[in-house]
Design a protein around this motif. Structure first.
Motif, PDB file in Angstrom:
ATOM      1  N   PHE A 673       1.009  -1.318   0.115  1.00  0.00           N
ATOM      2  CA  PHE A 673       0.011   0.086  -0.055  1.00  0.00           C
ATOM      3  C   PHE A 673       1.125   1.109   0.029  1.00  0.00           C
ATOM      4  N   SER A 674       0.552   2.150  -0.988  1.00  0.00           N
ATOM      5  CA  SER A 674       1.179   3.495  -0.893  1.00  0.00           C
ATOM      6  C   SER A 674       0.205   4.502  -0.225  1.00  0.00           C
ATOM      7  N   ILE A 675       0.627   5.114   0.779  1.00  0.00           N
ATOM      8  CA  ILE A 675      -0.620   5.785   1.393  1.00  0.00           C
ATOM      9  C   ILE A 675       0.225   7.445   1.632  1.00  0.00           C
ATOM     10  N   THR A 676      -0.591   8.456   1.981  1.00  0.00           N
ATOM     11  CA  THR A 676      -0.146   9.638   2.523  1.00  0.00           C
ATOM     12  C   THR A 676       0.777   9.052   3.949  1.00  0.00           C
ATOM     13  N   PRO A 677       1.798  10.335   3.909  1.00  0.00           N
ATOM     14  CA  PRO A 677       2.338   9.848   5.480  1.00  0.00           C
ATOM     15  C   PRO A 677       1.536   9.641   6.507  1.00  0.00           C
ATOM     16  N   TYR A 678       1.874   8.481   7.132  1.00  0.00           N
ATOM     17  CA  TYR A 678       0.933   8.056   8.190  1.00  0.00           C
ATOM     18  C   TYR A 678       0.938   8.852   9.496  1.00  0.00           C
ATOM     19  N   GLU A 679      -0.216   9.333  10.079  1.00  0.00           N
ATOM     20  CA  GLU A 679      -0.171  10.122  11.232  1.00  0.00           C
ATOM     21  C   GLU A 679      -0.838   9.331  12.335  1.00  0.00           C
ATOM     22  N   ALA A 680      -0.510   9.660  13.474  1.00  0.00           N
ATOM     23  CA  ALA A 680      -1.019   9.038  14.753  1.00  0.00           C
ATOM     24  C   ALA A 680      -2.508   8.790  14.839  1.00  0.00           C
ATOM     25  N   GLN A 681      -3.487   9.764  14.331  1.00  0.00           N
ATOM     26  CA  GLN A 681      -4.929   9.588  14.306  1.00  0.00           C
ATOM     27  C   GLN A 681      -5.149   8.782  13.190  1.00  0.00           C
ATOM     28  N   ASP A 682      -4.479   8.506  12.247  1.00  0.00           N
ATOM     29  CA  ASP A 682      -5.098   7.513  11.079  1.00  0.00           C
ATOM     30  C   ASP A 682      -5.195   6.089  11.217  1.00  0.00           C
ATOM     31  N   GLU A 683      -6.474   5.637  10.988  1.00  0.00           N
ATOM     32  CA  GLU A 683      -7.036   4.371  11.268  1.00  0.00           C
ATOM     33  C   GLU A 683      -7.872   3.868  10.310  1.00  0.00           C
ATOM     34  N   GLY A 684      -8.113   2.684  10.422  1.00  0.00           N
ATOM     35  CA  GLY A 684      -9.070   2.011   9.328  1.00  0.00           C
ATOM     36  C   GLY A 684      -8.588   0.937   8.629  1.00  0.00           C
ATOM     37  N   ALA A 774     -11.699   0.066   3.080  1.00  0.00           N
ATOM     38  CA  ALA A 774     -13.176  -0.095   4.167  1.00  0.00           C
ATOM     39  C   ALA A 774     -13.522  -1.659   4.268  1.00  0.00           C
ATOM     40  N   ASN A 775     -14.328  -2.032   5.272  1.00  0.00           N
ATOM     41  CA  ASN A 775     -14.822  -3.193   5.018  1.00  0.00           C
ATOM     42  C   ASN A 775     -16.324  -3.339   5.249  1.00  0.00           C
ATOM     43  N   HIS A 776     -17.113  -2.895   4.200  1.00  0.00           N
ATOM     44  CA  HIS A 776     -18.345  -2.929   4.019  1.00  0.00           C
ATOM     45  C   HIS A 776     -19.176  -4.539   4.419  1.00  0.00           C
ATOM     46  N   GLY A 777     -20.394  -4.715   4.658  1.00  0.00           N
ATOM     47  CA  GLY A 777     -21.033  -6.110   4.800  1.00  0.00           C
ATOM     48  C   GLY A 777     -20.581  -6.606   5.870  1.00  0.00           C
ATOM     49  N   VAL A 778     -20.167  -7.962   5.832  1.00  0.00           N
ATOM     50  CA  VAL A 778     -19.919  -8.461   7.145  1.00  0.00           C
ATOM     51  C   VAL A 778     -18.496  -8.522   7.317  1.00  0.00           C
ATOM     52  N   PRO A 779     -18.123  -7.934   8.597  1.00  0.00           N
ATOM     53  CA  PRO A 779     -16.644  -7.465   8.846  1.00  0.00           C
ATOM     54  C   PRO A 779     -15.800  -9.172   8.874  1.00  0.00           C
ATOM     55  N   VAL A 780     -14.764  -8.808   8.653  1.00  0.00           N
ATOM     56  CA  VAL A 780     -13.548  -9.805   8.898  1.00  0.00           C
ATOM     57  C   VAL A 780     -13.366 -10.005  10.132  1.00  0.00           C
ATOM     58  N   SER A 781     -13.244  -8.928  10.962  1.00  0.00           N
ATOM     59  CA  SER A 781     -12.651  -8.786  12.432  1.00  0.00           C
ATOM     60  C   SER A 781     -13.662  -8.288  13.316  1.00  0.00           C
ATOM     61  N   TYR A 784     -13.500  -4.533  15.077  1.00  0.00           N
ATOM     62  CA  TYR A 784     -14.091  -2.979  14.762  1.00  0.00           C
ATOM     63  C   TYR A 784     -15.624  -3.137  14.230  1.00  0.00           C
ATOM     64  N   GLN A 785     -16.321  -2.049  14.006  1.00  0.00           N
ATOM     65  CA  GLN A 785     -17.438  -2.359  13.598  1.00  0.00           C
ATOM     66  C   GLN A 785     -17.777  -1.560  12.257  1.00  0.00           C
ATOM     67  N   HIS A 786     -18.886  -1.582  11.716  1.00  0.00           N
ATOM     68  CA  HIS A 786     -19.170  -0.622  10.202  1.00  0.00           C
ATOM     69  C   HIS A 786     -18.202  -0.831   9.459  1.00  0.00           C
ATOM     70  N   ALA A 787     -17.937  -0.011   8.582  1.00  0.00           N
ATOM     71  CA  ALA A 787     -17.208  -0.355   7.377  1.00  0.00           C
ATOM     72  C   ALA A 787     -15.620  -0.129   8.004  1.00  0.00           C
ATOM     73  N   PHE A 788     -15.570   0.720   8.895  1.00  0.00           N
ATOM     74  CA  PHE A 788     -14.125   1.307   9.500  1.00  0.00           C
ATOM     75  C   PHE A 788     -13.136   1.632   8.452  1.00  0.00           C
ATOM     76  N   ALA A 789     -13.739   2.517   7.636  1.00  0.00           N
ATOM     77  CA  ALA A 789     -13.019   3.036   6.216  1.00  0.00           C
ATOM     78  C   ALA A 789     -11.776   3.757   6.845  1.00  0.00           C
TER      79      ALA A 789
END
Length: 823
Positions: A673-684, A774-781, A784-789
């Motif tokens: 994954f190439s992402i914008t520089p990770y910051e402490a508040q980033d999650e999903g 994101a994880n729409h539908g049935v989550p894997v884990s 977390y809840q919802h899509a956890f985008a």
């Protein structure tokens, strides 16, 4: 004053509304009714997945949706664009118009509603001997016709191909399921392009055609948001369609539904049986509002009661205690009631239990409690189907079209043994030895709800198939004998409701065409159309004394073979065409459920019928027989490695359905994954493959990167702290002994930060495809809840897969895992 049955249904649906925890979710600007109680909420809508991910705009009005889907669909009724007979001057005043003729509805043309249910056995409706409460279905039978010798193919895709084309399933291109093109005409895994669908034939005569539910006649690799689309419902004659492709779907949180050619996300209150029916009724109401002079064809293809067994909690609660008596008593009670109803002759014998089925009395109490729960869910699913059929009758009557609407209700094959002898709270866990009794009991309260993927034991499937032997997948009658009800008050009024006439699924197509006054198409898409194999049974609908239309029919499914010929039925003893144990022979006039093998007494008849079966097999593309195990066949594409090793995504992207997604379990792979520089508040979630019943996910939370491999109730979790400023995240799955052993490496900006070896990895078929960000539908884990985008930005996701084919030694190792769960 309302007819008595209308009043009864109004009361039953009002009660159903009170008892259900949630009503069916509704569609934009539509009203869904449970009996007399309308439920309308324009805020509940089906947005496109692209909209959910920040892409395309919302759906417009219902009228706009109709127009959009028509633009994708077959052209519909043809207009007579012959030579212009008017006069063209320079202005309208100087010209003479010549208008195109408008097609007028023939008052004798009926509307047609075909309802196919999934994995429902011969005896699962009340009118066929069941204790399951099916008043609406029983009403159809009482006011219509009930067939006692209707035959299908033994699995869902093949039967659907027969119904849609009027061809024997191999000739239609689907000798089994749709996992892959096996390289032979009878096993393409998709409908033959020169086989017109019943929708295409009816449309040519002015019908409007609609589909709601399971399609499953499309090749797996074309099940993507980019097509190819030529074999999708909109391109095979259905002007509007609400559908999914695969063999099964999650009933509460599916990710595989389409509307027309557009992938969609369903609402929060979704339940498949309710919403498929609600959508179908919406199509009918729209049609009658804007095209009342045109007849319609509506195909409702319910996924119930296919696994996973899932139903609303209130429906399950209403079954509590009903199956504590066990499958032996239920099977015997159904058998006796079938005799009373005249479904089977009074002298019929109940066959011995199918191989491996233990007497209920020999099961320990906790196992009885668990197994009864599975059947409670199954019965609840059947009752939910019945409720929607009752609502359909009410709606058609309110619209004034019930009497001249043909309703055909049937199942695609017999009850399913896919749960094995023990059943499971998570059917997908079978690849790791299944779940123990204790593990299933720990999930007891969840079983049947959205956090389970259960399937009942084969003992209940045997009861479903009463009075016949064996199950779905087989060519014995337990696999191919199914209920068929035809309701057409205008034409089928008769004192004699039971029809013992022998019909096959291929006969429904020409029967419905003749009822509509429509001729089969001779050409399709510039090709000569295959001639129909089915024969019209319209005379049978009108006259109980009409002669038989079919005295011969061949069968083949997964190597299991059979031939019906007059009074005789020939069935192979095994799935291996070269096996020495040969064939069984039954006189089904005297022995309707194959209990007395006469092959030793009449070897000359058996030999003649074997020769005839081979003739028909050659004629109808049955050869070469694929006698591999179902598990081996379903995994053939996976085992061969596929052809694509590189996948690059630039989010947002639509979900990739499991049939078309990269295989991320059971193969070595690198994911970056190439992402914008990770910051402490980033999650999903960075990617989610599958769901909690079998899946794999990579997500960030609280400064930690988590990788989880899940196969409920099991999970393998690896985690490592992620440094701020990270721009490249790589996870490497390296299998040292496929698929059960390997290691995971996690790299940040190219530097390894984590390595872990695992000697017991999880492996099964993921059922929810691949999502990025994101994880729409049935989550894997469950963490977390919802899509956890993902709250940061994913610039690119790159997947590299090892596509090396599995060796025979590896396949043996995969099919016989080196461990079990101690069931």
């Amino acid at each position: 004053m309302q007819p008595e049955w209308r009043t009864a249904y109004a009361m039953s649906f009002s009660a159903s509304l009170i008892l259900h925890a949630k009503p069916p979710s509704v569609l934009p600007n539509e009203t869904t009714k449970l009996g007399n109680a309308p439920v309308s909420d324009s805020s509940k809508r089906y947005p496109s997945r692209r909209e959910t991910l920040g892409g395309m705009a919302a759906f417009g009005s219902a009228a706009a949706a109709i127009g959009a889907e028509k633009s994708q669909a077959a052209s519909g009724p043809k207009q007579n664009e012959t030579a212009f007979k008017g006069k063209v001057g320079e202005t309208f005043d100087e010209s003479t118009p010549d208008y195109l003729p408008h097609r007028k509805k023939d008052p004798s043309q009926p509307n047609i509603v075909a309802i196919m249910v999934d994995d429902v056995g011969y005896s699962d409706f009340g009118c066929y001997g069941s204790e399951i409460r099916t008043p609406a279905i029983d009403r159809l039978s009482t006011n219509g016709l009930q067939f006692t010798n209707f035959r299908t193919t033994g699995v869902c895709s093949a039967t659907r191909a027969c119904f849609l084309t009027g061809l024997n399933n191999h000739s239609a291109g689907i000798g089994w399921l749709t996992y892959e093109d096996s390289g032979y005409p009878g096993y393409r895994g998709r409908l033959a392009s020169n086989a017109p669908t019943i929708a295409e034939a009816l449309n040519d005569a002015g019908y409007r055609s609609y589909l709601s539910g399971k399609w499953h006649v499309n090749s797996a690799e074309s099940s993507t948001s980019a097509g190819p689309f030529e074999n999708w419902p909109a391109q095979r004659g259905f002007h509007r369609s609400f559908w999914f492709q695969g063999h099964s779907t999650d009933f509460f949180r599916p990710m595989n539904f389409f509307e027309g050619n557009e992938s969609i996300t369903v609402g929060e209150d979704f339940y498949a049986t309710h919403d498929i029916s609600g959508k179908a009724l919406g199509y009918v109401k729209d049609h009658m509002a804007v095209q009342p002079d045109a007849p319609f064809f509506l195909y409702i293809a319910h996924p119930a009661t296919h696994s996973p067994l899932q139903a609303p909690a209130g429906s399950i609660a209403r079954q509590r205690g009903r199956y504590d008596r066990g499958w032996d008593i239920i099977r015997e009670e159904r058998f006796n009631l079938q005799k009373e109803l005249g479904i089977i002759p009074a002298g019929t014998k109940l066959p011995d239990p199918n191989p491996g089925i233990l007497p209920w009395s020999e099961l320990e109490p906790e196992r009885q409690r668990l197994y009864a729960r599975y059947m409670e869910i199954y019965a609840a699913m059947v009752e939910e189907i019945d409720a929607t059929i009752g609502e359909l009758q009410v709606t058609l009557d309110e619209l004034g079209i019930l009497d001249n609407t043909i309703i055909v209700l049937f199942s695609d094959n017999g009850g399913s043994p896919d749960g094995g002898l023990l059943g499971s709270a998570n059917l997908l866990s079978g690849r790791i030895g299944g779940m123990s009794l204790e593990q299933c009991l720990d999930m007891f309260d969840d079983i049947g709800g959205p956090d389970s993927y259960p399937m009942y034991p084969a003992g209940w499937a045997a009861a479903s198939n009463t009075p016949y032997r064996l199950y779905k997948h087989d060519s014995h009658l337990g696999g191919v004998a199914d209920p068929l009800i035809v309701h057409w008050p205008k034409r089928t009024a008769s004192e004699e409701k039971l029809r013992p006439h022998y019909l096959h699924t291929i006969d429904l197509y020409p029967t419905l065409l003749e009822a509509a006054g429509v001729q089969p198409l001779e050409t399709i898409r510039g090709m000569k159309a295959k001639p129909l194999h089915g024969r019209s049974a319209l005379a049978t609908l009108k006259d109980a004394d009409s002669p038989e239309i079919r005295t011969e029919q061949h069968f083949e499914m997964e190597g299991s073979r059979a031939l019906y010929s007059d009074s005789w039925r020939l069935v192979s003893k095994s799935r291996d065409p070269h096996a020495a144990d040969g064939w069984e022979l039954f006189n089904v006039t005297e022995d309707i459920n194959e209990t007395n093998d006469l092959s030793g007494k009449h070897p000359e008849i058996a030999a003649r019928l074997v020769e005839r079966w081979e003739e028909l097999a050659r004629k109808y593309d049955v050869f070469p027989i694929d006698s591999r195990s179902g598990r081996r066949k379903s995994m053939a594409a996976f085992l061969s490695g596929g052809t694509r090793s590189e996948w690059v995504f630039h989010p947002p992207v639509s979900v990739l359905l499991p049939e078309a997604a990269p295989e991320l379990i059971g193969r070595s792979n690198n994911i970056e994954f190439s992402i914008t520089p990770y910051e402490a508040q980033d999650e999903g979630v960075l990617f989610a493959y599958g769901n909690m019943f079998c899946g794999r996910v990579l997500y960030i939370r609280d400064g930690t990167l988590f990788h989880e491999l899940a196969l409920r109730p099991h999970s393998i979790i690896d985690s490592v702290s992620i440094p701020e400023g990270t721009q490249h995240i790589t996870i490497i799955q390296h299998l040292t002994k496929r698929p059960w052993k390997g290691r995971y490496d996690i790299l940040f900006d190219g530097k390894r930060a984590y390595r872990q070896h695992h000697d017991r990895l999880l492996f099964s078929r993921a059922m929810q495809g691949l999502q990025i960000g994101a994880n729409h539908g049935v989550p894997v884990s469950s963490s977390y809840q919802h899509a956890f985008a993902y709250s940061g930005t994913i610039r690119q996701a790159r997947f590299h897969l090892d596509t090396t084919p599995y060796t025979e030694k590896e396949i043996e190792y995969l099919l016989k895992p080196p461990f079990t769960s101690g069931r």
